[in-house]
Enzyme design. Sequence first.
Site, mmCIF file in Angstrom:
data_model
loop_
_atom_site.group_PDB
_atom_site.id
_atom_site.type_symbol
_atom_site.label_atom_id
_atom_site.label_comp_id
_atom_site.label_asym_id
_atom_site.label_seq_id
_atom_site.Cartn_x
_atom_site.Cartn_y
_atom_site.Cartn_z
ATOM 1 N N ASP A 32 35.702 40.320 32.781
ATOM 2 C CA ASP A 32 36.525 39.208 33.253
ATOM 3 C C ASP A 32 37.248 38.687 32.015
ATOM 4 O O ASP A 32 36.651 38.028 31.168
ATOM 5 C CB ASP A 32 35.599 38.139 33.871
ATOM 6 C CG ASP A 32 36.315 36.825 34.158
ATOM 7 O OD1 ASP A 32 37.546 36.751 33.979
ATOM 8 O OD2 ASP A 32 35.621 35.865 34.567
ATOM 9 N N LYS A 62 46.120 34.636 27.785
ATOM 10 C CA LYS A 62 46.345 35.158 29.139
ATOM 11 C C LYS A 62 47.590 34.540 29.781
ATOM 12 O O LYS A 62 48.276 35.178 30.563
ATOM 13 C CB LYS A 62 45.105 34.866 29.985
ATOM 14 C CG LYS A 62 45.100 35.563 31.334
ATOM 15 C CD LYS A 62 43.742 35.375 31.970
ATOM 16 C CE LYS A 62 43.667 35.917 33.369
ATOM 17 N NZ LYS A 62 42.319 35.757 33.925
ATOM 18 N N GLU A 80 40.858 39.196 40.703
ATOM 19 C CA GLU A 80 39.680 38.334 40.515
ATOM 20 C C GLU A 80 39.047 37.930 41.856
ATOM 21 O O GLU A 80 37.827 38.032 41.998
ATOM 22 C CB GLU A 80 40.058 37.106 39.685
ATOM 23 C CG GLU A 80 40.230 37.484 38.214
ATOM 24 C CD GLU A 80 41.049 36.484 37.410
ATOM 25 O OE1 GLU A 80 41.293 35.370 37.898
ATOM 26 O OE2 GLU A 80 41.456 36.835 36.283
ATOM 27 N N ASP A 135 39.032 29.037 43.389
ATOM 28 C CA ASP A 135 38.680 29.221 41.975
ATOM 29 C C ASP A 135 39.229 28.069 41.138
ATOM 30 O O ASP A 135 40.427 28.004 40.860
ATOM 31 C CB ASP A 135 39.259 30.578 41.515
ATOM 32 C CG ASP A 135 38.939 30.888 40.053
ATOM 33 O OD1 ASP A 135 38.432 30.008 39.347
ATOM 34 O OD2 ASP A 135 39.208 32.032 39.628
#
Length: 632
Positions: free
Chosen positions: A24, A87, A187, A217
């Site tokens: 991850d 990211k 994800e 999330d």
Amino acid sequence: MAIIPINMQEGKIAQNSEMIVGIDLGTTNSLVAYMNGDQPQIIKDPIQGTALVPSIIHFAENGDVTVGNEAKKYLIEDPKNTIFSVKRLMGKAFGDVQSFKNILGYQIIDDDTESLVKIRVKDKFYSPIELSALILKELKERAETVLQTEISKVVITVPAYFNDTQRQATRDAGKLAGLDVLRIINEPTAASLVYGFGVESPEDAEQEAPKKVAVYDLGGGTFDISILEIGSGIYEVLSTNGDTFLGGDDFDRAIIDYWLAQKMISETDLVADKSFGQAIRLAAEKTKKVLSENDFFSQEISGHQLRISRKQFNELTQHLVQKTIQLCGNALKDAKLEPQDIEAIVLVGGSTRIPAVKQAVNDFFHAADRKTADSLLKDYINPDETVALGAAIQADILAGNNKDALLLDITPLSLGIETVGGLMDVILPRNSKIPAKVGREYTTSVDGQTKLKVAIYQGERQLVRDNRKLGEFILSGIPPMPAGLPKIEIGFIIDADGVLNVRAREKRSGVEQTVTIRSQYGISEEDMGKMLIDSVRNAKEDMQVKALLEARNEANHILYATDKFINQNIALLSKHEVEQLLTHKKELQKAIQSTDKDLINTQIQALNEFSSPLAHRAMDKTILEAMKGKKV
Ligand code: AMP
């Protein structure tokens, strides 16, 4: 199913399945997990015992590079050389990051072009791919130390909303870290796997109707909601929504604002003393966590008595929670579903431990009205770890250990076309689900260009000369237009048998050409394995050549634009300014001849910094003249 086990040391197709880990690669933290027997497990730091690797990189004066917890302390001490939130920059152009560039403590190179973002650390330029590769290397090393075996194959997760460029950038980062990225998975898909959705046996799958699952999330800095339809091993993302600037940090800030409003601390103390400010930020986060378990928080920190109740906290953060619920509503609307249609909700991200968040999600999806015995909310797995654990499950399926799980057919190697400088531009990445239909838009590079050669390649290397050519054709009859104006769409359509159809179409004029290529059958598994091994072995050199070619392309583009600018605005420029521009141009031309990409980038930046105010002046003048010409 084209999964090719490769022994990286011997350069051979391996007979036995080997360890494949799941990663991850997060904005704030990253994790690595593996399958321990039939259970996925997080690989922890062997000394500290911590699961999370902060996604932070520090470049020291002496050239040392540290990643993770070690690097975290430099966020305050040495912010210029400490990189976080990479990211957010993956696969992004300068224009995309303008709005939040200021909140990052490090330098992002900004030259207003379409090219991908670069980060400057001292006199070196790094791409987000190179920086992510450093984080991946750290995770690889951790896994190798703990599992006592070489790790060369991985599954990496990305947000469902990541586009093709961002996914490709993630793959490239893996390659650069010496990893063979078997698959990039979403994800929310990974999180669903942990709760057993979609891994039913083939017999069950036939009987079961697809399930609709929501993955909520809420992490440290971002919020994502995804609506999935899962059945027969197929995960379809029906819709995604979210806010890339809404997360746990905002809840911490709400607590600090409350302490300020109640005069428990003062703004002047916060600003004057940086370490006090940092202590208060940490205290706020701790308070938030305490309030997830208790009704009240009270503690003395650095001589200040700090208090807050859960009730007060809930009131202060209600608007944040409601914002996420509103986004859930948007996602459902896009998926053309009602809250009652959702059969399970998977909670991901540390901030879903906040009781008010759970309550709001339950209320929105009408959990109380359901007649099912099972809880609608799936929250019994550590929400920080769910995605990595899911990636490990997917890795295990790819390793062939979970024989019952169904997988989709995929493309074994990437397919793409040749672009300027002999670079491979991947249109359909390896391991994409087939049948598939993808397209990308290109344009011409020369004024009046009427023909465009489309050369199609298969393979993982950055330069087409190292890949396998599948065919080429010429799109002719493009009406003459200035460079950059034609809109040429290259479409790749692969049918269920793996036959590739390539279509090139100039959208303004409708000129079109199509060819059919039977690619998948012409290459043996052994050759395919060899190509993959070569791509990982040569990744570093390939990326260096790619970066150099990209810097040269960008430099040529800027030189061309500068000439055009001087010609059009000569009357506005002083003699000195023209001379300066020409000197900068000369320096850049000289740099292009070298093989030093950092030198080229430095000269690009120097030319941009000099020409940017001149361009603004020219623009102001044009506007002014346009205004003058207007009758009021
Ligand atoms: P992630 O990005 O998923 O690692 O989420 C990190 C966020 O979750 C941070 O903002 C943490 O402060 C928050 N978090 C972690 N544990 C808790 C908890 N027990 N209660 C509330 N927030 C938490």
